[in-house]
Design an enzyme around this catalytic site. Structure first.
Site, PDB file in Angstrom:
ATOM      1  N   ASP A  89     -28.702 -15.476  82.702  1.00 10.16           N
ATOM      2  CA  ASP A  89     -27.781 -16.246  81.868  1.00 10.16           C
ATOM      3  C   ASP A  89     -27.621 -17.627  82.502  1.00 10.16           C
ATOM      4  O   ASP A  89     -27.442 -17.751  83.718  1.00 10.16           O
ATOM      5  CB  ASP A  89     -26.430 -15.524  81.795  1.00 10.16           C
ATOM      6  CG  ASP A  89     -25.458 -16.245  80.899  1.00 10.16           C
ATOM      7  OD1 ASP A  89     -25.465 -15.978  79.688  1.00 10.16           O
ATOM      8  OD2 ASP A  89     -24.685 -17.078  81.419  1.00 10.16           O
ATOM      9  N   ASN A 143     -23.153 -28.196  77.017  1.00  7.87           N
ATOM     10  CA  ASN A 143     -22.984 -28.506  75.596  1.00  7.87           C
ATOM     11  C   ASN A 143     -21.805 -29.444  75.359  1.00  7.87           C
ATOM     12  O   ASN A 143     -21.889 -30.391  74.562  1.00  7.87           O
ATOM     13  CB  ASN A 143     -22.791 -27.219  74.801  1.00  7.87           C
ATOM     14  CG  ASN A 143     -24.100 -26.524  74.474  1.00  7.87           C
ATOM     15  OD1 ASN A 143     -25.149 -27.166  74.382  1.00  7.87           O
ATOM     16  ND2 ASN A 143     -24.049 -25.219  74.299  1.00  7.87           N
ATOM     17  N   HIS A 177     -24.945 -30.581  71.904  1.00  8.31           N
ATOM     18  CA  HIS A 177     -25.799 -29.424  71.629  1.00  8.31           C
ATOM     19  C   HIS A 177     -27.293 -29.752  71.626  1.00  8.31           C
ATOM     20  O   HIS A 177     -28.103 -28.891  72.012  1.00  8.31           O
ATOM     21  CB  HIS A 177     -25.386 -28.782  70.298  1.00  8.31           C
ATOM     22  CG  HIS A 177     -24.075 -28.064  70.380  1.00  8.31           C
ATOM     23  ND1 HIS A 177     -23.956 -26.791  70.888  1.00  8.31           N
ATOM     24  CD2 HIS A 177     -22.812 -28.443  70.036  1.00  8.31           C
ATOM     25  CE1 HIS A 177     -22.692 -26.400  70.847  1.00  8.31           C
ATOM     26  NE2 HIS A 177     -21.971 -27.401  70.325  1.00  8.31           N
ATOM     27  N   ASP A 200     -29.855 -27.473  73.571  1.00 11.07           N
ATOM     28  CA  ASP A 200     -31.048 -26.857  72.970  1.00 11.07           C
ATOM     29  C   ASP A 200     -32.304 -27.181  73.775  1.00 11.07           C
ATOM     30  O   ASP A 200     -33.181 -26.325  73.965  1.00 11.07           O
ATOM     31  CB  ASP A 200     -31.216 -27.337  71.532  1.00 11.07           C
ATOM     32  CG  ASP A 200     -30.150 -26.786  70.603  1.00 11.07           C
ATOM     33  OD1 ASP A 200     -29.449 -25.829  71.007  1.00 11.07           O
ATOM     34  OD2 ASP A 200     -30.018 -27.312  69.482  1.00 11.07           O
ATOM     35  N   GLU A 203     -27.232 -18.279  75.493  1.00 14.69           N
ATOM     36  CA  GLU A 203     -27.966 -18.789  76.654  1.00 14.69           C
ATOM     37  C   GLU A 203     -28.483 -17.659  77.546  1.00 14.69           C
ATOM     38  O   GLU A 203     -28.830 -17.878  78.710  1.00 14.69           O
ATOM     39  CB  GLU A 203     -27.079 -19.724  77.468  1.00 14.69           C
ATOM     40  CG  GLU A 203     -25.862 -19.076  78.107  1.00 14.69           C
ATOM     41  CD  GLU A 203     -24.630 -19.067  77.194  1.00 14.69           C
ATOM     42  OE1 GLU A 203     -23.514 -18.901  77.711  1.00 14.69           O
ATOM     43  OE2 GLU A 203     -24.809 -19.232  75.970  1.00 14.69           O
ATOM     44  N   ARG A 228     -38.527 -15.814  91.576  1.00 11.35           N
ATOM     45  CA  ARG A 228     -39.398 -16.915  91.138  1.00 11.35           C
ATOM     46  C   ARG A 228     -38.854 -17.549  89.866  1.00 11.35           C
ATOM     47  O   ARG A 228     -38.884 -18.783  89.715  1.00 11.35           O
ATOM     48  CB  ARG A 228     -40.825 -16.394  90.893  1.00 11.35           C
ATOM     49  CG  ARG A 228     -41.594 -16.082  92.153  1.00 11.35           C
ATOM     50  CD  ARG A 228     -43.104 -16.055  91.889  1.00 11.35           C
ATOM     51  NE  ARG A 228     -43.466 -15.076  90.884  1.00 11.35           N
ATOM     52  CZ  ARG A 228     -43.713 -13.794  91.133  1.00 11.35           C
ATOM     53  NH1 ARG A 228     -43.595 -13.336  92.379  1.00 11.35           N
ATOM     54  NH2 ARG A 228     -44.066 -12.975  90.167  1.00 11.35           N
TER      55      ARG A 228
END
Length: 339
Positions: free
Chosen positions: A221, A229, A234, A238, A264, A284
């Site tokens: 996350d 945002n 936004h 994005d 997200e 990684r």
């Protein structure tokens, strides 16, 4: 490759039949072995230079046409010039090969080129035989003469009519298959990041469970994504999701499923992996995310939770466990891997 192999085999079989036959005609002794060798050479060329497929198939079709033209004209001329010699007695059994050549041309070549080969084949191979037969009606009344007449006459016309129809049907089917693939992509892909969506990733995981394949799951996350945002808008958020998805996809193998889980959050299903390799892959991914440079965001990071698939697991138990691992990573400050 299959077509060239079968043609070479047919040439070898024709050579054997010619040598084993009671009468050894020069044309039958020369063309079949030359055809066999020539198509074997083309097969070797195709194996070595597969990118020249179009050129090789055109050469093969031209060679096959030449191999049919030579006996058609030679034996027709010989029957015309030799008193008492009938074409039906000396003409080799190659009538069906012209039909095979026409079908092959229509399959492998564009419509215009295919029709050109078909018409040229009929004019150069069938027409001299038909002219001879109509000039010698007594031979038409024999079974062999009737067979040649049907093969080079009505059957050709039927083929010339049906092949374009078949090509149109094939193009229509290909169009429908393409549309189906496009629709499946729309159903299984996330429209923003173009990676898989939650639905597809769940299907992949269920399939692994059904087949009892050892696997691991990684859920990550984005840290402080709401602040990104709120601060930058936004569109920037994005762009962050898109570049994160792209970078992670580059690190994964083809059999590892990366999906946008929602908002997200991202999920990775990794088949055939042990605990050590799963943790190393998660690290990684986490590190590659922190190395992204996405203006005007100063730092992009993610919290990562991992879990292995255990005996008796269901998708629900797996998602609950990996979600708890992700929550622990968040609670400990983020930008880390927890199991």
């Amino acid at each position: 490759m299959i077509t060239l192999s079968l043609t070479s085999l047919a040439g070898a079989a024709a050579t054997a039949l010619a040598w084993l036959g009671p009468v050894h005609r020069p044309m039958d002794m020369v063309i079949p072995p030359l055809t066999c060798v020539f198509f074997l050479v083309l097969l070797i060329m195709l194996v070595r230079w597969p990118h020249r497929l179009g050129l090789i198939m055109r050469v093969a079709l031209a060679a096959a046409l030449a191999a049919l033209v030579a006996p058609a004209w030679f034996y027709t001329w010989q029957a015309t010039q030799t008193q008492g010699l009938r074409l039906i007695d000396i003409y080799p059994p190659i009538g069906s090969l012209l039909l095979v050549l026409m079908v092959t041309a229509m399959i492998y070549l564009p419509t215009r080129d295919g029709v050109t080969i078909v018409v040229a084949g009929w004019l150069l191979v069938a027409l001299p035989v038909l002219v001879y037969l109509f000039a010698h009606p007594q031979e038409i009344r024999t079974p062999r003469g009737a067979d040649l007449l049907m093969s080079y006459g009505p059957v050709f016309v039927l083929l010339l009519v049906l092949l374009p129809v078949q090509r149109k049907l094939t193009r229509r089917i290909q169009h429908l298959v393409s549309e189906q693939a496009h629709m499946e992509a729309m159903v299984n892909r996330d429209p923003l990041t173009r990676i898989y969506n939650r639905r597809f990733c769940e299907l992949v995981l269920r399939d692994l469970l059904t087949r009892q394949i050892p696997a691991g799951v990684i859920m990550f996350d984005m840290d402080h994504f709401k602040a990104i945002n709120d601060t930058y808008g936004h569109p920037v958020g994005d762009r962050v999701l898109q570049q994160v998805a792209q970078r992670c996809q580059e690190l994964l193998r083809k059999n590892e499923c990366l999906a946008r889980w929602g908002g997200e959050e991202f999920l990775v299903v990794v088949p055939d992996v042990d605990a050590t390799a799963l943790h190393a892959l998660a690290e990684r991914l986490r590190k590659s995310i922190t190395e992204l440079s996405i203006e005007p965001v100063s730092l992009v990071s993610a919290s990562v939770g991992i879990t292995r698939v255990l005996d008796g697991d269901t998708t629900d138990t797996i998602f609950q466990r990996v979600d708890k691992a992700l929550y622990r990573a968040k609670k400990l400050g983020g930008n880390m891997v927890s199991s």
